[in-house]
Design a protein around this motif. Structure first.
Motif, PDB file in Angstrom:
ATOM      1  N   ASP A  66       0.822  -1.216   0.000  1.00  0.00           N
ATOM      2  CA  ASP A  66       0.000   0.000   0.000  1.00  0.00           C
ATOM      3  C   ASP A  66       0.859   1.270   0.000  1.00  0.00           C
ATOM      4  O   ASP A  66       0.353   2.363   0.242  1.00  0.00           O
ATOM      5  CB  ASP A  66      -0.949   0.008   1.205  1.00  0.00           C
ATOM      6  N   GLY A  67       2.139   1.153  -0.310  1.00  0.00           N
ATOM      7  CA  GLY A  67       3.025   2.309  -0.335  1.00  0.00           C
ATOM      8  C   GLY A  67       3.108   2.945  -1.715  1.00  0.00           C
ATOM      9  O   GLY A  67       2.860   2.293  -2.735  1.00  0.00           O
ATOM     10  N   GLU A  68       3.467   4.229  -1.741  1.00  0.00           N
ATOM     11  CA  GLU A  68       3.728   4.948  -2.992  1.00  0.00           C
ATOM     12  C   GLU A  68       5.004   5.751  -2.825  1.00  0.00           C
ATOM     13  O   GLU A  68       5.274   6.295  -1.748  1.00  0.00           O
ATOM     14  CB  GLU A  68       2.573   5.890  -3.352  1.00  0.00           C
TER      15      GLU A  68
ATOM     16  N   VAL B 164      10.292  17.981 -15.586  1.00  0.00           N
ATOM     17  CA  VAL B 164       9.175  17.202 -15.064  1.00  0.00           C
ATOM     18  C   VAL B 164       9.436  16.864 -13.601  1.00  0.00           C
ATOM     19  O   VAL B 164      10.535  16.475 -13.223  1.00  0.00           O
ATOM     20  CB  VAL B 164       8.984  15.897 -15.881  1.00  0.00           C
ATOM     21  N   ALA B 165       8.415  17.010 -12.784  1.00  0.00           N
ATOM     22  CA  ALA B 165       8.513  16.646 -11.369  1.00  0.00           C
ATOM     23  C   ALA B 165       8.372  15.131 -11.223  1.00  0.00           C
ATOM     24  O   ALA B 165       7.787  14.461 -12.088  1.00  0.00           O
ATOM     25  CB  ALA B 165       7.431  17.350 -10.569  1.00  0.00           C
ATOM     26  N   PRO B 166       8.872  14.554 -10.138  1.00  0.00           N
ATOM     27  CA  PRO B 166       8.732  13.107  -9.921  1.00  0.00           C
ATOM     28  C   PRO B 166       7.273  12.682  -9.835  1.00  0.00           C
ATOM     29  O   PRO B 166       6.445  13.367  -9.220  1.00  0.00           O
ATOM     30  CB  PRO B 166       9.449  12.880  -8.591  1.00  0.00           C
ATOM     31  N   VAL B 167       6.963  11.560 -10.456  1.00  0.00           N
ATOM     32  CA  VAL B 167       5.609  11.010 -10.471  1.00  0.00           C
ATOM     33  C   VAL B 167       5.540   9.853  -9.466  1.00  0.00           C
ATOM     34  O   VAL B 167       6.242   8.855  -9.632  1.00  0.00           O
ATOM     35  CB  VAL B 167       5.239  10.498 -11.875  1.00  0.00           C
ATOM     36  N   PRO B 168       4.713   9.953  -8.421  1.00  0.00           N
ATOM     37  CA  PRO B 168       4.598   8.837  -7.476  1.00  0.00           C
ATOM     38  C   PRO B 168       4.022   7.600  -8.163  1.00  0.00           C
ATOM     39  O   PRO B 168       3.113   7.703  -9.001  1.00  0.00           O
ATOM     40  CB  PRO B 168       3.632   9.360  -6.404  1.00  0.00           C
ATOM     41  N   VAL B 169       4.570   6.437  -7.820  1.00  0.00           N
ATOM     42  CA  VAL B 169       4.050   5.180  -8.347  1.00  0.00           C
ATOM     43  C   VAL B 169       3.840   4.218  -7.188  1.00  0.00           C
ATOM     44  O   VAL B 169       4.379   4.409  -6.088  1.00  0.00           O
ATOM     45  CB  VAL B 169       5.008   4.545  -9.387  1.00  0.00           C
ATOM     46  N   GLU B 170       3.060   3.200  -7.418  1.00  0.00           N
ATOM     47  CA  GLU B 170       2.844   2.179  -6.405  1.00  0.00           C
ATOM     48  C   GLU B 170       4.157   1.449  -6.119  1.00  0.00           C
ATOM     49  O   GLU B 170       4.987   1.279  -7.019  1.00  0.00           O
ATOM     50  CB  GLU B 170       1.795   1.176  -6.871  1.00  0.00           C
ATOM     51  N   ALA B 171       4.326   1.005  -4.907  1.00  0.00           N
ATOM     52  CA  ALA B 171       5.530   0.248  -4.568  1.00  0.00           C
ATOM     53  C   ALA B 171       5.647  -1.017  -5.410  1.00  0.00           C
ATOM     54  O   ALA B 171       6.754  -1.513  -5.654  1.00  0.00           O
ATOM     55  CB  ALA B 171       5.516  -0.114  -3.085  1.00  0.00           C
TER      56      ALA B 171
ATOM     57  N   ILE C 141      13.979 -10.058 -16.481  1.00  0.00           N
ATOM     58  CA  ILE C 141      13.808 -10.026 -15.032  1.00  0.00           C
ATOM     59  C   ILE C 141      13.148  -8.705 -14.636  1.00  0.00           C
ATOM     60  O   ILE C 141      13.601  -7.631 -15.031  1.00  0.00           O
ATOM     61  CB  ILE C 141      15.167 -10.166 -14.320  1.00  0.00           C
ATOM     62  N   VAL C 142      12.082  -8.790 -13.855  1.00  0.00           N
ATOM     63  CA  VAL C 142      11.335  -7.604 -13.437  1.00  0.00           C
ATOM     64  C   VAL C 142      11.562  -7.352 -11.952  1.00  0.00           C
ATOM     65  O   VAL C 142      11.438  -8.272 -11.128  1.00  0.00           O
ATOM     66  CB  VAL C 142       9.828  -7.765 -13.714  1.00  0.00           C
ATOM     67  N   ARG C 143      11.904  -6.126 -11.633  1.00  0.00           N
ATOM     68  CA  ARG C 143      12.105  -5.703 -10.248  1.00  0.00           C
ATOM     69  C   ARG C 143      11.000  -4.705  -9.896  1.00  0.00           C
ATOM     70  O   ARG C 143      10.643  -3.867 -10.716  1.00  0.00           O
ATOM     71  CB  ARG C 143      13.470  -5.014 -10.144  1.00  0.00           C
ATOM     72  N   ASP C 144      10.471  -4.765  -8.664  1.00  0.00           N
ATOM     73  CA  ASP C 144       9.451  -3.794  -8.273  1.00  0.00           C
ATOM     74  C   ASP C 144      10.114  -2.536  -7.716  1.00  0.00           C
ATOM     75  O   ASP C 144      11.310  -2.510  -7.419  1.00  0.00           O
ATOM     76  CB  ASP C 144       8.466  -4.394  -7.264  1.00  0.00           C
ATOM     77  N   THR C 145       9.348  -1.462  -7.581  1.00  0.00           N
ATOM     78  CA  THR C 145       9.913  -0.165  -7.210  1.00  0.00           C
ATOM     79  C   THR C 145      10.184  -0.049  -5.715  1.00  0.00           C
ATOM     80  O   THR C 145      11.272   0.355  -5.304  1.00  0.00           O
ATOM     81  CB  THR C 145       8.963   0.966  -7.660  1.00  0.00           C
ATOM     82  N   GLY C 146       9.210  -0.396  -4.884  1.00  0.00           N
ATOM     83  CA  GLY C 146       9.363  -0.190  -3.445  1.00  0.00           C
ATOM     84  C   GLY C 146      10.406  -1.085  -2.814  1.00  0.00           C
ATOM     85  O   GLY C 146      11.303  -0.618  -2.098  1.00  0.00           O
ATOM     86  N   GLY C 147      10.311  -2.388  -3.056  1.00  0.00           N
ATOM     87  CA  GLY C 147      11.274  -3.321  -2.490  1.00  0.00           C
ATOM     88  C   GLY C 147      12.677  -3.034  -2.975  1.00  0.00           C
ATOM     89  O   GLY C 147      13.656  -3.124  -2.217  1.00  0.00           O
ATOM     90  N   HIS C 148      12.809  -2.668  -4.238  1.00  0.00           N
ATOM     91  CA  HIS C 148      14.092  -2.328  -4.849  1.00  0.00           C
ATOM     92  C   HIS C 148      14.730  -1.138  -4.137  1.00  0.00           C
ATOM     93  O   HIS C 148      15.905  -1.194  -3.731  1.00  0.00           O
ATOM     94  CB  HIS C 148      13.840  -2.012  -6.327  1.00  0.00           C
TER      95      HIS C 148
END
Length: 646
Positions: free
Chosen positions: A48-50, A228-235, A254-261
């Motif tokens: 549930d993080g962004e 451009v300003a940073p765009v929040p994305v889901e973790a 290989i796919v890496r997610d944003t939050g855990g990464h």
């Protein structure tokens, strides 16, 4: 906390451990949960993080008053160029180039393929993608058009970012003709190619105008763009796609997610490498490899450190002192490279004379990964450089270490040949062929990681979740199969002995190729060794060794070969049935330094083989071919090299 206590906490109190680690970064929406476990093989970190990774790697340091701190040091041994980019300057470049991508139609979730050498534009373009929520896929600069086309078809990028070309010690690689051929061979998702010119290499965006794909000049596109300003994305949003070779010949994305990464890499800089904001960290790798993604670009900048992007080689640009010069000039605190790089230096400079000519007192630690670190090279570096030499183990799929001597937590006694203890969140087990756990210390088996995997490890394979399952989860249900064999000793230290397919079955006896290589490099004349299992009429397979010699050793080949065979039989035992060794000038390797053992074996067995797209020098295969078939009595297929221009 001690290393063991920290690891125990990460396994027994997983939720609390990783929520505390999440405090290391800034969130636009702070997660209330660390892990959502949907099934044994499906989970999400910080669901549930962004956040925005680029903001964490760049903007937050500027906002904290550190805009004048150096973010990137660029050093090109190929051109003599040296420059520094502050965090404030990096923020401006990234925001504007993100605007150029946006102007080319790139939105959140779109893919951008980056085909660049080791120049600052590689870092800028990766961060620009992260800034707008685009998913980047970096492809090694200089990859063949056919390989590039495969990745274009799989990732379906909207934009390609490239340059006029790359520089190798003995040649110039023109990128734009390769991109053009790849576009003609692909399915046509690309609308725009953005080209960064290089003064010493011909070719520009202007040369390719008028077709269906629009070619833009980098500087012009950046100058016209609105920041451009940073765009929040889901973790859980994909951070990037990085291709690794597949057993079918088709690369796996290989796919890496944003939050855990972001959380895992930020934490690793302090806990594993002992790096603090402002320290100079140098990962002597390439942005086309996972090490470049994690520890040239993201992790150092997330931690507020200074990263070095180096265009050159450990030897030959101009000599074996290149690495030591960089350490001295920039005050590098921690260097991360591959054992192959060290072996190359050792071959040219066995007495470390070049190191003695430089002031490398800033160097607190040397980290190694990517190949097995043989004990001879370990002792040579550890004794000669007078700083801890730390072997740690990880994979493209994991994105950061599986096991390491964690300098920032607690530097433990080193055991040559071991990558020390598992990292936080890594529940490492040794399994037998049936998937049962092997608990006896020192008993060898398959190294597997109990699910779920830690934050920052792979989430899936792009567009093919079934390949994720079949490649990594199917062999041992409930575990991630690393594909490596090894053992854990009585102190919990992990020893990786090699890939499971590198184990040679000699008349029913399983012998690790790595153990024979270890024996070969103990000889004072040997610089590097590769051992493969070739077919044998009587024993099924037998070990075949290929070695290179240190410079300055003038020995008779026949006599040395007899010495090496006798030494292996003394150290490994007669069971190895070792009787084949050949001397070559260089081992065939990828550009990241991995020895192409599979290709060596295929050539010696007379099988068809494909020249890997990542090969550093095709001519090294000619030496292996010249050795002839390892067993002329066994019928061979016609040996055909499928040519790939690199």
């Amino acid at each position: 906390m001690t290393t063991h206590a920290t690891w125990t906490d990460s396994i027994e109190n997983r939720e609390q451990f990783w929520l505390e680690a999440a405090e290391l970064i800034d969130w636009t929406k702070k997660p209330t949960r660390a892990l959502a476990q949907h099934s044994e093989t499906s989970w999400e970190w910080f669901p549930d993080g962004e956040l925005n990774t680029c903001f964490n790697a760049v903007d937050r340091h500027v906002l904290a008053g550190n805009g004048n701190r150096t973010a990137v040091i660029y050093d090109s041994a190929m051109t003599g160029t040296q420059s520094r980019i502050t965090y404030a300057e990096l923020q401006d470049h990234v925001a504007r180039f993100a605007g150029a991508l946006r102007a080319s139609g790139v939105q959140k979730g779109d893919r951008v393929l980056i085909y660049l050498p080791m120049i600052p534009e590689a870092i800028i373009s990766m961060l620009a993608c992260a800034r707008i929520g685009a998913v980047h896929s970096v492809v090694f600069g200089g990859f063949a058009a056919s390989e590039l086309a495969v990745r274009i078809n799989d990732a379906a990028p909207k934009v390609i970012v490239t340059t006029s070309g790359g520089l190798e010690p003995k040649r110039v690689v023109e990128y734009l003709p390769i991109v053009d051929r790849a576009l003609h061979a692909s399915t046509g998702t690309v609308t725009t190619v953005i080209v960064a010119d290089r003064e010493r290499i011909a070719g520009s965006a202007a040369d390719y105008q008028g077709g269906e794909v629009e070619y833009l000049d980098w500087k012009e596109a950046e100058a016209k763009a609105e920041p451009v300003a940073p765009v929040p994305v889901e973790a859980t949003h994909p951070a990037y796609i990085l291709y690794t070779s597949g057993t079918t010949g088709n690369p796996k994305g290989i796919v890496r997610d944003t939050g855990g990464h972001a959380v895992a890499l930020t934490r690793s800089m302090g806990s594993i490498y002992g790096i603090e904001p402002g320290d100079v960290f140098w990962s002597a790798s390439d942005v086309g490899w996972v090490v470049g993604h994690s520890y040239i670009v993201y992790a150092p900048l997330l931690a507020g450190a200074t990263t070095v992007i180096y265009e050159g080689k450990p030897v030959g640009t101009p000599d074996a002192g290149a690495f030591f010069r960089v350490v001295e000039e920039y005050g590098v605190k921690v260097l991360f490279t591959a054992p192959t790089a060290l072996r190359s230096i050792r071959r040219e400079d066995p007495e470390l004379e070049y190191a003695g000519q430089c002031d490398i007192s800033s160097l607190d630690a040397l980290f190694l990964a990517g190949e097995r670190l043989d004990t001879e090279t370990y002792h040579w570096a550890n004794d000669g450089l007078h700083c801890p030499v730390i072997d740690h183990w990880w994979q493209t799929e994991t994105g950061w270490a599986i096991a390491a001597n964690q300098r920032g937590t607690e530097l433990l006694p080193t055991k040559p040949g071991s990558c020390t203890l598992p990292c936080p969140g890594v529940d490492l087990r040794i399994l037998d062929a049936g998937g049962e756990e092997v608990t006896e210390p020192g008993a060898e088996g398959n190294i597997a990681l109990k699910l779920p995997l830690p934050p920052g490890y792979l989430k899936t394979v792009w567009g093919a979740p079934e390949r994720f399952h079949s490649s990594y989860l199917e062999e041992f249900p409930g575990y991630y199969s690393t594909g490596d064999s090894g053992y854990v000793d009585e102190d919990g230290y992990v020893f990786v002995t090699g890939r499971t397919d590198d184990v040679i079955n000699v008349a029913g006896h399983r012998i690790a190729a790595g153990s024979i290589e270890e024996s070969l490099v103990q000889h004072e004349a040997v610089a590097e060794a590769a051992v493969v299992g070739v077919r044998d009429n009587l024993k099924g397979h037998r070990a075949y060794g290929v070695v290179t010699l240190k410079h300055g050793f003038d020995v008779a080949a026949e006599g040395l070969e007899r010495e090496l065979i006798a030494h292996v039989r003394d150290t490994i035992g007669p069971v190895a049935a070792f009787k084949d060794v050949a001397i070559v000038s260089r081992l065939p390797k990828t550009r990241s330094g991995k020895v192409l053992r599979k290709t060596i074996r295929q050539i010696l067995d007379g099988e068809d083989y494909k020249v890997p797209a990542t090969i550093e020098d095709r001519s090294t295969l000619d030496e292996i071919t010249a050795l002839g078939p390892a067993n002329p009595d066994i019928p061979h297929t016609q040996s055909v090299a499928v040519p790939i221009a690199v």
